[in-house]
Motif scaffolding. Structure first.
Motif, PDB file in Angstrom:
ATOM      1  N   ILE A  96      33.587   7.782 -43.657  1.00 54.71           N
ATOM      2  CA  ILE A  96      35.340   8.174 -43.781  1.00 54.71           C
ATOM      3  C   ILE A  96      36.226   7.753 -42.628  1.00 54.71           C
ATOM      4  O   ILE A  96      36.004   8.354 -42.122  1.00 54.71           O
ATOM      5  CB  ILE A  96      34.522  10.432 -44.432  1.00 54.71           C
ATOM      6  CG1 ILE A  96      33.386  10.586 -44.715  1.00 54.71           C
ATOM      7  CG2 ILE A  96      36.057  10.435 -44.844  1.00 54.71           C
ATOM      8  CD1 ILE A  96      33.683  11.641 -44.835  1.00 54.71           C
ATOM      9  N   PRO A  97      36.256   6.501 -43.128  1.00 54.52           N
ATOM     10  CA  PRO A  97      36.997   6.163 -42.046  1.00 54.52           C
ATOM     11  C   PRO A  97      38.232   6.349 -42.039  1.00 54.52           C
ATOM     12  O   PRO A  97      39.551   6.186 -41.799  1.00 54.52           O
ATOM     13  CB  PRO A  97      37.351   4.776 -42.503  1.00 54.52           C
ATOM     14  CG  PRO A  97      36.959   4.903 -44.060  1.00 54.52           C
ATOM     15  CD  PRO A  97      36.463   6.218 -44.444  1.00 54.52           C
ATOM     16  N   VAL A  98      38.685   8.260 -41.666  1.00 48.51           N
ATOM     17  CA  VAL A  98      39.785   9.063 -41.301  1.00 48.51           C
ATOM     18  C   VAL A  98      39.471   8.929 -39.635  1.00 48.51           C
ATOM     19  O   VAL A  98      38.282   9.801 -39.432  1.00 48.51           O
ATOM     20  CB  VAL A  98      40.259   9.391 -41.576  1.00 48.51           C
ATOM     21  CG1 VAL A  98      40.839   8.981 -43.038  1.00 48.51           C
ATOM     22  CG2 VAL A  98      39.097  10.112 -42.438  1.00 48.51           C
ATOM     23  N   PRO A  99      40.299   8.897 -38.534  1.00 49.08           N
ATOM     24  CA  PRO A  99      39.962   9.293 -37.358  1.00 49.08           C
ATOM     25  C   PRO A  99      40.589  10.077 -37.109  1.00 49.08           C
ATOM     26  O   PRO A  99      40.715  10.953 -35.847  1.00 49.08           O
ATOM     27  CB  PRO A  99      40.425   8.085 -36.333  1.00 49.08           C
ATOM     28  CG  PRO A  99      42.542   7.924 -37.179  1.00 49.08           C
ATOM     29  CD  PRO A  99      41.364   7.931 -38.783  1.00 49.08           C
ATOM     30  N   VAL A 100      40.128  11.180 -37.967  1.00 49.50           N
ATOM     31  CA  VAL A 100      41.108  13.134 -37.670  1.00 49.50           C
ATOM     32  C   VAL A 100      39.315  14.097 -37.290  1.00 49.50           C
ATOM     33  O   VAL A 100      37.766  13.507 -37.575  1.00 49.50           O
ATOM     34  CB  VAL A 100      41.725  13.244 -38.278  1.00 49.50           C
ATOM     35  CG1 VAL A 100      42.756  12.596 -38.297  1.00 49.50           C
ATOM     36  CG2 VAL A 100      40.826  13.298 -39.694  1.00 49.50           C
ATOM     37  N   GLY A 101      39.006  15.217 -37.345  1.00 48.50           N
ATOM     38  CA  GLY A 101      38.327  16.071 -37.326  1.00 48.50           C
ATOM     39  C   GLY A 101      38.848  17.421 -37.229  1.00 48.50           C
ATOM     40  O   GLY A 101      39.907  17.922 -37.239  1.00 48.50           O
ATOM     41  N   PRO A 102      38.109  18.464 -37.213  1.00 45.95           N
ATOM     42  CA  PRO A 102      38.986  19.962 -36.949  1.00 45.95           C
ATOM     43  C   PRO A 102      39.147  20.025 -35.239  1.00 45.95           C
ATOM     44  O   PRO A 102      39.522  19.605 -34.296  1.00 45.95           O
ATOM     45  CB  PRO A 102      37.161  21.066 -37.088  1.00 45.95           C
ATOM     46  CG  PRO A 102      36.866  19.496 -36.547  1.00 45.95           C
ATOM     47  CD  PRO A 102      36.646  18.423 -36.301  1.00 45.95           C
ATOM     48  N   GLU A 103      40.058  21.338 -35.592  1.00 44.92           N
ATOM     49  CA  GLU A 103      40.777  22.085 -34.049  1.00 44.92           C
ATOM     50  C   GLU A 103      41.939  20.558 -33.638  1.00 44.92           C
ATOM     51  O   GLU A 103      42.220  20.004 -34.049  1.00 44.92           O
ATOM     52  CB  GLU A 103      39.521  22.133 -32.908  1.00 44.92           C
ATOM     53  CG  GLU A 103      38.733  23.407 -33.948  1.00 44.92           C
ATOM     54  CD  GLU A 103      39.729  24.333 -33.940  1.00 44.92           C
ATOM     55  OE1 GLU A 103      40.590  25.259 -32.893  1.00 44.92           O
ATOM     56  OE2 GLU A 103      39.243  25.304 -34.708  1.00 44.92           O
ATOM     57  N   GLU A 104      41.931  20.407 -32.248  1.00 46.26           N
ATOM     58  CA  GLU A 104      42.071  19.671 -31.487  1.00 46.26           C
ATOM     59  C   GLU A 104      42.012  18.619 -31.421  1.00 46.26           C
ATOM     60  O   GLU A 104      41.888  17.539 -30.817  1.00 46.26           O
ATOM     61  CB  GLU A 104      43.031  19.716 -30.344  1.00 46.26           C
ATOM     62  CG  GLU A 104      43.715  21.082 -30.570  1.00 46.26           C
ATOM     63  CD  GLU A 104      44.814  21.604 -29.409  1.00 46.26           C
ATOM     64  OE1 GLU A 104      45.057  20.787 -28.238  1.00 46.26           O
ATOM     65  OE2 GLU A 104      45.018  22.813 -29.712  1.00 46.26           O
ATOM     66  N   LEU A 105      40.227  17.389 -32.144  1.00 41.90           N
ATOM     67  CA  LEU A 105      39.832  16.352 -31.704  1.00 41.90           C
ATOM     68  C   LEU A 105      40.087  15.339 -32.706  1.00 41.90           C
ATOM     69  O   LEU A 105      39.344  15.489 -34.185  1.00 41.90           O
ATOM     70  CB  LEU A 105      38.826  17.057 -31.864  1.00 41.90           C
ATOM     71  CG  LEU A 105      37.619  18.121 -31.114  1.00 41.90           C
ATOM     72  CD1 LEU A 105      35.938  18.073 -31.229  1.00 41.90           C
ATOM     73  CD2 LEU A 105      37.531  17.352 -29.232  1.00 41.90           C
ATOM     74  N   PHE A 106      40.071  14.591 -32.632  1.00 37.71           N
ATOM     75  CA  PHE A 106      40.472  13.263 -33.307  1.00 37.71           C
ATOM     76  C   PHE A 106      39.812  12.054 -32.152  1.00 37.71           C
ATOM     77  O   PHE A 106      39.499  11.844 -30.923  1.00 37.71           O
ATOM     78  CB  PHE A 106      42.180  13.188 -34.060  1.00 37.71           C
ATOM     79  CG  PHE A 106      42.624  13.041 -33.183  1.00 37.71           C
ATOM     80  CD1 PHE A 106      43.132  11.931 -32.594  1.00 37.71           C
ATOM     81  CD2 PHE A 106      43.289  14.325 -31.811  1.00 37.71           C
ATOM     82  CE1 PHE A 106      44.444  11.821 -31.368  1.00 37.71           C
ATOM     83  CE2 PHE A 106      44.530  13.685 -30.561  1.00 37.71           C
ATOM     84  CZ  PHE A 106      44.806  12.430 -30.735  1.00 37.71           C
ATOM     85  N   GLY A 107      40.120  10.269 -32.859  1.00 38.51           N
ATOM     86  CA  GLY A 107      40.150   9.011 -32.357  1.00 38.51           C
ATOM     87  C   GLY A 107      38.787   8.640 -32.290  1.00 38.51           C
ATOM     88  O   GLY A 107      39.234   7.301 -31.791  1.00 38.51           O
ATOM     89  N   LEU A 108      37.978   9.330 -33.589  1.00 40.39           N
ATOM     90  CA  LEU A 108      36.752   9.353 -33.558  1.00 40.39           C
ATOM     91  C   LEU A 108      36.859   7.522 -34.927  1.00 40.39           C
ATOM     92  O   LEU A 108      37.768   7.458 -35.622  1.00 40.39           O
ATOM     93  CB  LEU A 108      35.426   9.272 -33.745  1.00 40.39           C
ATOM     94  CG  LEU A 108      34.834   9.810 -32.485  1.00 40.39           C
ATOM     95  CD1 LEU A 108      34.558  10.891 -31.987  1.00 40.39           C
ATOM     96  CD2 LEU A 108      34.691   9.046 -31.057  1.00 40.39           C
ATOM     97  N   PRO A 109      36.651   6.605 -34.707  1.00 42.51           N
ATOM     98  CA  PRO A 109      35.966   5.602 -35.559  1.00 42.51           C
ATOM     99  C   PRO A 109      35.620   6.290 -37.055  1.00 42.51           C
ATOM    100  O   PRO A 109      34.102   5.965 -37.293  1.00 42.51           O
ATOM    101  CB  PRO A 109      35.033   4.278 -35.767  1.00 42.51           C
ATOM    102  CG  PRO A 109      34.573   5.202 -34.588  1.00 42.51           C
ATOM    103  CD  PRO A 109      35.190   5.695 -33.111  1.00 42.51           C
ATOM    104  N   GLY A 110      36.119   7.575 -37.342  1.00 40.39           N
ATOM    105  CA  GLY A 110      34.850   8.371 -38.871  1.00 40.39           C
ATOM    106  C   GLY A 110      35.426   9.941 -38.406  1.00 40.39           C
ATOM    107  O   GLY A 110      35.739  10.056 -37.217  1.00 40.39           O
ATOM    108  N   LEU A 111      35.321   9.922 -39.520  1.00 41.12           N
ATOM    109  CA  LEU A 111      36.127  11.854 -39.707  1.00 41.12           C
ATOM    110  C   LEU A 111      34.835  12.641 -38.803  1.00 41.12           C
ATOM    111  O   LEU A 111      33.571  12.325 -38.989  1.00 41.12           O
ATOM    112  CB  LEU A 111      35.422  12.237 -41.325  1.00 41.12           C
ATOM    113  CG  LEU A 111      36.137  13.786 -41.331  1.00 41.12           C
ATOM    114  CD1 LEU A 111      37.399  14.144 -40.485  1.00 41.12           C
ATOM    115  CD2 LEU A 111      36.269  14.634 -43.226  1.00 41.12           C
ATOM    116  N   ILE A 112      34.613  14.209 -38.448  1.00 40.12           N
ATOM    117  CA  ILE A 112      33.903  14.761 -36.883  1.00 40.12           C
ATOM    118  C   ILE A 112      33.597  15.403 -38.179  1.00 40.12           C
ATOM    119  O   ILE A 112      34.866  16.136 -38.728  1.00 40.12           O
ATOM    120  CB  ILE A 112      34.731  14.484 -36.076  1.00 40.12           C
ATOM    121  CG1 ILE A 112      35.833  13.756 -35.421  1.00 40.12           C
ATOM    122  CG2 ILE A 112      33.635  15.937 -35.290  1.00 40.12           C
ATOM    123  CD1 ILE A 112      36.184  14.520 -33.995  1.00 40.12           C
TER     124      ILE A 112
END
Length: 247
Positions: free
Chosen positions: A165-181
């Motif tokens: 799932i190639p979106v670099p986002v996630g819950p809370e304030e976490l993001f920046g990884l090569p895929g959905l957290i």
């Protein structure tokens, strides 16, 4: 072991190519916090205070609520979801919304913290992640492990991201990884956030920003300085800061 991991990594990369179209959707997360674990780790509290907290807040199942994340190739929105019928954590606030604009590399946070409502705007700066040699299945998605640290709150963060799932986002304030957290925990299980449902396609009820946002507008740097001062003052007063700042 290395050969097995390499094969798994190749499989994940192939799957990413096959499922790369899954870049619009909504995730429902269970946000579970364990107050007894958090408080027992605070060295500046007295034993009497620890015992009182354990008696009041001790719960092996933690305290849960539901959060939701909506994502598109160019942005993500995150806020409260439908509450569970079980007992939720007591300090849930009315306003808590995060918008990450991936196109402009900016963010907006609208939230009640430290007894006030803040409107925080600034440029996106991803946490410093280290991708580890571990994998885990979450809702049918092969996720890789990544670790980071929050130096302001003194937290160890372990996240699991789905590269298919190639979106670099996630819950809370976490993001920046090569895929959905899809999951993360803080300090080895003091807080656990995990996806319970993923729905692909345009959300039926898109999250929207309030038409009128009333609060104190600050930059990201200024807000972090306020958080640092609040935590420092709380520790000096031998009080727990988690009731006023989201853990």
């Amino acid at each position: 072991m290395k050969l097995k991991f390499l094969k798994t990594l190749i499989l994940i990369m192939i799957t990413t190519g096959l499922r790369g179209q899954n870049v619009i959707g909504e995730v429902e997360y269970r946000y579970k916090i364990f107050y007894d674990k958090i408080y027992s780790s605070l060295p500046y509290l007295t034993q009497q205070e620890r015992d009182r907290i354990l008696l009041t807040w001790g719960n092996p199942e933690g305290y849960s609520t539901r959060m939701k994340l909506q994502f598109w190739p160019e942005k993500s929105l995150y806020t409260f979801g439908e509450p569970y019928e079980v007992r939720s954590y007591s300090w849930q606030v009315e306003d808590y919304l995060i918008e990450n604009n991936l196109k402009d590399q900016t963010y907006l946070k609208y939230m009640d913290q430290m007894g006030k409502t803040f409107i925080v705007r600034d440029s996106l700066t991803a946490p410093k992640w280290r991708v580890m040699n571990e994998i885990r299945d979450i809702l049918g998605h092969m996720c890789m492990k990544a670790v980071s640290e929050d130096p302001v709150k003194g937290q160890k963060i372990t996240a699991w991201f789905a590269s298919d799932i190639p979106v670099p986002v996630g819950p809370e304030e976490l993001f920046g990884l090569p895929g959905l957290i899809l999951a993360y925990d803080i300090n080895d299980g003091m807080l656990i956030v995990e996806a319970e449902k993923i729905t692909f396609g345009e959300p039926k009820e898109p999250i929207t920003l309030p038409k009128k946002m009333k609060g104190r507008e600050v930059s990201g740097t200024a807000y972090l300085d306020l958080v640092k001062d609040f935590i420092k003052t709380s520790i000096e007063s031998k009080q727990a800061w988690m009731w006023e700042i989201r853990y």
